[in-house]
Design a protein around this motif. Structure first.
Motif, PDB file in Angstrom:
ATOM      1  N   ALA A 125      -0.576  10.181  -5.292  1.00 14.19           N
ATOM      2  CA  ALA A 125       0.725   9.260  -4.670  1.00 14.19           C
ATOM      3  C   ALA A 125       1.490   9.186  -6.047  1.00 14.19           C
ATOM      4  CB  ALA A 125       0.365   8.253  -3.953  1.00 14.19           C
ATOM      5  N   GLU A 180       0.995  15.457   0.370  1.00 18.85           N
ATOM      6  CA  GLU A 180       2.131  15.696  -0.581  1.00 18.85           C
ATOM      7  C   GLU A 180       2.632  17.027  -0.991  1.00 18.85           C
ATOM      8  OE1 GLU A 180      -0.929  15.350  -1.184  1.00 18.85           O
ATOM      9  OE2 GLU A 180      -1.353  15.615  -3.386  1.00 18.85           O
ATOM     10  N   ALA A 215       1.984   5.070   0.280  1.00 18.82           N
ATOM     11  CA  ALA A 215       1.505   6.198   0.922  1.00 18.82           C
ATOM     12  C   ALA A 215       1.930   7.499   0.326  1.00 18.82           C
ATOM     13  CB  ALA A 215       2.465   6.088   2.274  1.00 18.82           C
ATOM     14  N   ARG A 232       0.977  -1.124   0.017  1.00 23.47           N
ATOM     15  CA  ARG A 232      -0.219  -0.159   0.059  1.00 23.47           C
ATOM     16  C   ARG A 232       0.940   1.189   0.136  1.00 23.47           C
ATOM     17  NH1 ARG A 232      -4.832  -1.904   0.770  1.00 23.47           N
ATOM     18  NH2 ARG A 232      -5.886   0.105   1.392  1.00 23.47           N
TER      19      ARG A 232
END
Lengths: 403, 403
Positions: free
Chosen positions: A107, B193, A86, A84
């Motif tokens: 991501a 992010e 992040a 998974r």
């Protein structure tokens, strides 16, 4: 002394003269977030790829697209889920054929992945993910340079920056930008009957309107207006004011008014006294008795005094001058198409600007006298009847340049 | 605690909610020449007639129109010239039938006169003037209240003032105006992010774009943006920032970002923690996961984080909120009509906003992903496909709302 009464020139010729004499303003560096509406002094190049990494734009599973080619709702493809991912900083690992990784929107894709399957088409079963829909390479993701690539020319000099452009500068990390300095425009109103706006006009007097039309228009178009006040029809007084504006280093001067023939001559005399008259009379209606001249590097426009003529002069010629001083390359007039509700006639050989109001896609001409303010307030913009044309007919589709 | 996941509402319903919760800003008095782009807090009434006296708009002769009825080039009418009127202050005297007076543009007509014959149709012979063309009553002049009459409602509250409007205020002698205070809008960006614009993004990171899209858009639309910085997907941190913006008295808060489902939930949680979520999900593309809520009198819009979705959200909903806070009544979107170059499809039941570029009257759809900045930079505006429609066909004429 050269003649002050030159031949009437076309609007195109007047614009060409304006571009030729417009002094270029210098540049200054400012914070990028203060730069909306400012003209770029140089190009903006991208120093890096944007987004800068292969990036998911959906919540789902990073996959090798080829693995999903046969996937359907009834016969899904099973991929081993290897992790998974992040958000944010950190290496996202890699996947091989036959495997996948959960990935949230925004991501970075793992090495080996070339697409994202949206979560709604997937089902996690133990360590496997059942994929029920094929994806093409690149689907639901951005490649690392899909928005902008390092070295790309992003914006050309002369572009007037929008909020969207500021967003791009943020993405690139360009926090300071070189923009053109705002030109300083001296504003002078003339007219024997003009009194200051704070006063009560006596018999036969009116308050100064044109100073404020010129001042606010110049400000709106990206210049710094500098008011020099009003003068009566006195060539000496006007010459002195104009001289002061030139000595102050104004990039341009707008002189408005002088509505009677004698007063107009005063403006031409004053321009000739401090510099030279280049154009005296333009094939433009309203606005024929317009004067264009210069003194040293200062460009001068003498605009007729009737408010509608003043405002047409500002939009047709004043804006051209401001854009030329700023080197604006990206300006696009906001235009609407509309059907004329009436026939409109124009004298051949001059460009005629018709004030129109827009009503449900129809353009209603406002034929009011050019001495009226209410026609420029009630209209939404101008329809230009070109010099070679005698008018338009009711029902014709025309372009309206919106105020 | 109320559910954070409400049913998806229509764009119209979202706009209605925005208007309902928009806090009204107070008013302030400012100098009229600083008021371009500001919304009037009250009506402007005319205290006097404009121009205030019967006024010539040509150089020529003030006459009794009836005297000129038979005038022609070959059989002119002779009128006794009883004087020459001067510009500006002073009584212009009067004329009787059979007489006339020279009058310059802008001067007051003598009592008894009801029209002006242009000088080019007249010839002075001794004490007489030969008039070679008839004029109708009112021709080449303005009556004392032809522009505005005392007591007229000139501008309604909520009008956003243009340079032309400022000219009218000058004519009326209105040197101070009550305008609505600019609403203060707190700006918050979220996203794990996201890194500050000054920094070099690490792997998987991108610079904060949305703070600057929101900030510059808000400023352009007449609000005062107030940046509160960025937060990761941390409900507590976001709640604390939001709380501070509300405590500071922000009229509204724009929270942008939260592009993955988890992050979006964080925004809803934070809004619920400081106030209430009113709408969570709008039938709008791009922009479905939009949140509308409030805390005390502060209106909150949670806008999706993909730049194109952010910018559509700002133009479709953010502008509505700013206008509602200012009580704007005069806004008219700048629109262009253009022919679509391709078929465009839309899911029925949602309003879809298509970015398009205008090329010679044609609208070219930019189908780029909403995560791209370049599509909002390269487009000229939006075409709305209404919720009840499945799309448009190539060749259809569509309205483009210009940026």
């Amino acid at each position: 002394m050269m003649s002050l009464f030159l031949k009437v020139v076309s609007v195109d010729e007047a614009r060409e003269t304006i571009r030729r004499i417009a002094p270029t303003t210098g540049s200054e560096e400012i914070a990028f977030e203060e730069a909306v509406g400012r003209a770029l002094a140089g190009p903006i190049l991208s120093a890096e790829d944007i987004p800068g990494f292969d990036r998911s734009i959906k919540d789902g599973y990073a996959v090798v697209a080829a693995d999903t080619a046969t996937a359907t709702e009834s016969v899904p493809v099973a991929l081993r889920c290897v992790g998974r991912i992040a958000m944010g900083r950190g290496k996202p690992g890699s996947i091989l054929q036959g495997s996948c990784a959960y990935i949230p929107t925004g991501a970075q894709l793992p090495a080996g992945a070339d697409a994202v399957v949206m979560a709604e088409y997937c089902e996690e079963i133990g360590e496997d993910v059942l994929v029920k829909k094929p994806v093409a390479p690149g689907e639901n993701m951005l490649t690392r340079d899909e928005d902008y690539a390092a070295g790309d020319a992003i914006f050309a000099p002369g572009r007037v920056l929008s909020p969207q452009d500021i967003g791009v500068l943020a993405a690139l990390g360009v926090t300071r930008v070189a923009v053109r300095k705002k030109p300083v425009i001296g504003i002078i109103s003339t007219g024997i009957e003009i009194v200051p706006v704070e006063s009560n006009p006596g018999i036969g007097e009116v308050r100064d309107v044109n100073t404020y039309l010129c001042e606010t228009f110049a400000g709106q178009e990206g210049a710094v207006p500098k008011k020099y006040g009003t003068v009566k029809d006195d060539a000496q007084a006007l010459t002195a004011l104009l001289d002061r504006a030139v000595a102050d280093g104004c990039d341009a001067v707008f002189i408005s008014g002088g509505s009677s023939k004698d007063e107009r001559d005063v403006t031409a005399q004053a321009v000739a006294a401090v510099g030279e008259v280049l154009i005296h009379g333009i094939a433009l209606a309203p606005g024929k008795p317009t004067i264009i001249g210069r003194a040293g590097r200062t460009a001068i426009i003498g605009i007729p005094g009737h408010p509608a003529a003043t405002y047409v002069g500002l939009t047709v010629l004043g804006r051209e001058l401001i854009h030329a001083m700023l080197g604006v390359t990206s300006f696009r007039e906001k235009k609407a198409l509309a059907r004329l509700t009436e026939n409109v006639h124009s004298e051949k050989g001059r460009e005629e600007y018709l004030r129109v109001r827009l009503e449900d896609g129809r353009a209603v001409p406002l034929f009011g006298k050019s001495g009226l303010l209410n026609t420029i307030v009630q209209s939404d913009g101008l329809v230009c009847i070109p010099a070679g044309q005698e008018g338009y007919e009711a029902g014709d589709t025309v372009e309206v340049a919106l105020w």
